[in-house]
Enzyme design. Structure first.
Site, short mmCIF file in Angstrom:
data_model
loop_
_atom_site.label_atom_id
_atom_site.label_comp_id
_atom_site.label_asym_id
_atom_site.label_seq_id
_atom_site.Cartn_x
_atom_site.Cartn_y
_atom_site.Cartn_z
N HIS A 201 0.80 -1.23 0.00
CA HIS A 201 0.00 0.00 0.00
C HIS A 201 0.83 1.28 0.00
CE1 HIS A 201 0.94 -0.32 4.27
NE2 HIS A 201 0.73 0.98 4.33
C1 UD1 Z 1 -1.94 5.13 6.40
C2 UD1 Z 1 -0.62 5.54 7.04
C3 UD1 Z 1 0.41 4.44 6.79
C4 UD1 Z 1 -0.09 3.10 7.24
C5 UD1 Z 1 -1.41 2.81 6.55
C6 UD1 Z 1 -1.99 1.48 6.94
C7 UD1 Z 1 -0.15 7.96 7.06
C8 UD1 Z 1 0.69 9.01 6.49
N1 UD1 Z 1 -0.09 6.74 6.46
O1 UD1 Z 1 -1.73 5.09 4.98
O2 UD1 Z 1 1.59 4.76 7.51
O3 UD1 Z 1 0.85 2.11 6.92
O4 UD1 Z 1 -2.32 3.86 6.90
O5 UD1 Z 1 -3.16 1.19 6.26
O6 UD1 Z 1 -0.84 8.20 8.03
N2 UD1 Z 1 -9.16 4.52 2.21
C9 UD1 Z 1 -10.38 3.91 2.17
N3 UD1 Z 1 -10.95 3.52 3.35
C10 UD1 Z 1 -10.35 3.75 4.55
C11 UD1 Z 1 -9.11 4.39 4.57
C12 UD1 Z 1 -8.52 4.76 3.41
O7 UD1 Z 1 -10.96 3.69 1.11
O8 UD1 Z 1 -10.93 3.36 5.58
C13 UD1 Z 1 -8.51 4.91 0.94
C14 UD1 Z 1 -8.80 6.30 0.52
O9 UD1 Z 1 -8.93 6.28 -0.88
C15 UD1 Z 1 -7.55 7.06 0.90
C16 UD1 Z 1 -6.49 6.00 0.75
O10 UD1 Z 1 -7.12 4.78 1.08
O11 UD1 Z 1 -7.34 8.17 0.11
C17 UD1 Z 1 -5.30 6.21 1.64
O12 UD1 Z 1 -5.67 6.34 3.01
P1 UD1 Z 1 -4.79 7.26 4.00
O13 UD1 Z 1 -5.34 7.19 5.37
O14 UD1 Z 1 -4.59 8.59 3.42
O15 UD1 Z 1 -3.38 6.58 3.99
P2 UD1 Z 1 -2.93 5.05 3.96
O16 UD1 Z 1 -2.37 4.78 2.61
O17 UD1 Z 1 -4.00 4.15 4.46
#
Ligand code: UD1
Length: 361
Positions: A201
């Site tokens: 991811h």
């Molecule tokens: C975050 C953490 C990362 C961790 C990861 C575990 C930061 C900077 N990064 O990254 O260190 O390893 O979590 O998962 O805090 N999304 C969904 N549903 C959700 C959450 C996210 O669909 O419940 C999608 C959204 O499109 C979002 C993308 O995932 O834009 C990324 O989510 P985000 O929380 O920004 O960062 P992660 O890549 O999950």
């Protein structure tokens, strides 16, 4: 002592559970659990609360997704009035996620003490958003709870006074130790005895079409020898679709609950990942781990454990895979303080520092 715990993303939940539990038993401790809502999907958040036995959050800031600036700013704006109103003696933050750095910025300026659980980790790669979060959070924290000696050394080098640093061990392993018996009882239908378990991811691996395509091709190659099981993070699934890429015969699954994923990990022939926590969990489990990154903020998993950094070097992945298939994968040992007691050690330190004046009472 009034303690805030601020969590937001999947990897926070297995870290907060043991600390909440350990503090529950202590006298004169009131705890408030705040979920920022960084992760909000049922299978990225709620199911973790259920399986880890974490109580419903007292406050949910419901910030959701966004750019780093927006997400961090939204957490700050929504958290500030809660801190002003409830006046915690200390706010505990976990890991390297945006929820941690946002909380540290808010609390530092309101004069509220900050405890950072999993302090001192460094990848030395500032292109990773998490590295920025680690650096800033550690500079602002008052109590820094480190998992291993490298963490202490990194902090000392950055000028953090020794009296703020407490080596408590790996709090995430506390949850693993507690739930491994349940995990071993889980079964995933239709899986062969031997399989490769994959998670990916990191923005550096999945946000660019050519890179993600290359990684998928490598995984399809692995899949010729070993069934590849791939529970995909929402970010990754979205990118695969957006870029019109083909995951072919890979067994794509939705993100799995904690206990089910731990079960899959414990039985895997090999794990291929870019996660931080999974590098540690595989070391505990003695399962070979091939990490699709050039660096790691968890070097102990390489020096002592089962982890090998393969980066995006296809040849290296092939070589390491043949070692796994030949039964010659790296054998690891257990790092110190991975004993299921890190949460208790944090609770001890907080109780002692409360006596020394952290508490407002
Ligand atoms: C975050 C953490 C990362 C961790 C990861 C575990 C930061 C900077 N990064 O990254 O260190 O390893 O979590 O998962 O805090 N999304 C969904 N549903 C959700 C959450 C996210 O669909 O419940 C999608 C959204 O499109 C979002 C993308 O995932 O834009 C990324 O989510 P985000 O929380 O920004 O960062 P992660 O890549 O999950």
């Amino acid at each position: 002592m009034n303690i805030f715990h601020i969590v937001g993303a999947r990897p926070n939940f297995m870290k907060v559970a043991p600390v909440l539990n350990a503090l529950k038993e202590r006298e004169n401790v009131a705890q408030t659990l705040i979920h920022t809502g960084q992760h909000y999907d049922l299978n990225m958040s709620d199911v973790f609360f259920q399986q880890l036995g974490i109580p419903e959050p007292d406050v949910n800031l419901a910030v959701g997704s966004g750019t780093h600036a927006k997400q961090t700013a939204d957490i700050m704006i929504r958290l500030e009035p809660v801190v002003v109103e409830r006046q915690p003696d200390i706010a505990l933050v976990y890991g390297d996620v945006n929820s941690a750095v946002a909380t540290a910025l808010v609390c530092a300026k309101l004069g509220v003490q900050i405890g950072h659980v999993e302090a001192g980790l460094r990848s030395f790669d500032r292109t990773m958003p998490e590295e920025i979060n680690r650096l800033v959070t550690d500079q602002l924290a008052d109590l820094l709870f480190t998992p291993s000696e490298d963490g202490d050394k990194n902090l000392r080098r950055e000028g953090i006074p020794a009296e703020k640093i407490f080596r408590v061990g790996n709090v995430m392993i506390d949850s693993l130790v507690r739930l491994l018996p349940a995990a071993r009882k889980t079964r995933t239908d239709d899986l062969p005895e031997r399989y490769a378990l994959v998670t990916l991811h990191r923005p550096a691996n999945v946000d660019e079409s050519a890179t993600l395509k290359g990684i998928l091709e490598s995984l399809l190659e692995v899949n010729r020898d070993l069934v590849v099981v791939f529970p995909a993070h929402p970010r990754t699934r979205k990118r695969i679709a957006d870029f019109g890429l083909d995951a072919g015969q890979l067994r794509m699954l939705d993100p799995l609950p904690y206990v089910d994923f731990l079960g899959l990990q414990s039985r895997a022939t090999v794990v291929i990942t870019d996660s931080g926590g999974i590098q540690e969990e595989t070391t505990y489990l003695g399962v070979p781990c091939l990490t699709v990154r050039e660096n790691t903020e968890r070097p102990i998993t390489v020096s002592i454990g089962t982890n090998v950094l393969v980066g995006r070097d296809r040849e290296k992945l092939r070589r390491e895979m043949s070692r796994v298939l030949d039964g010659k994968a790296k054998k690891g040992a257990m790092p110190p303080l991975w004993d299921g007691q890190a949460g208790e050690r944090i609770a001890d330190i907080l109780s002692e520092s409360s006596g020394r004046g952290i508490s407002g009472d």
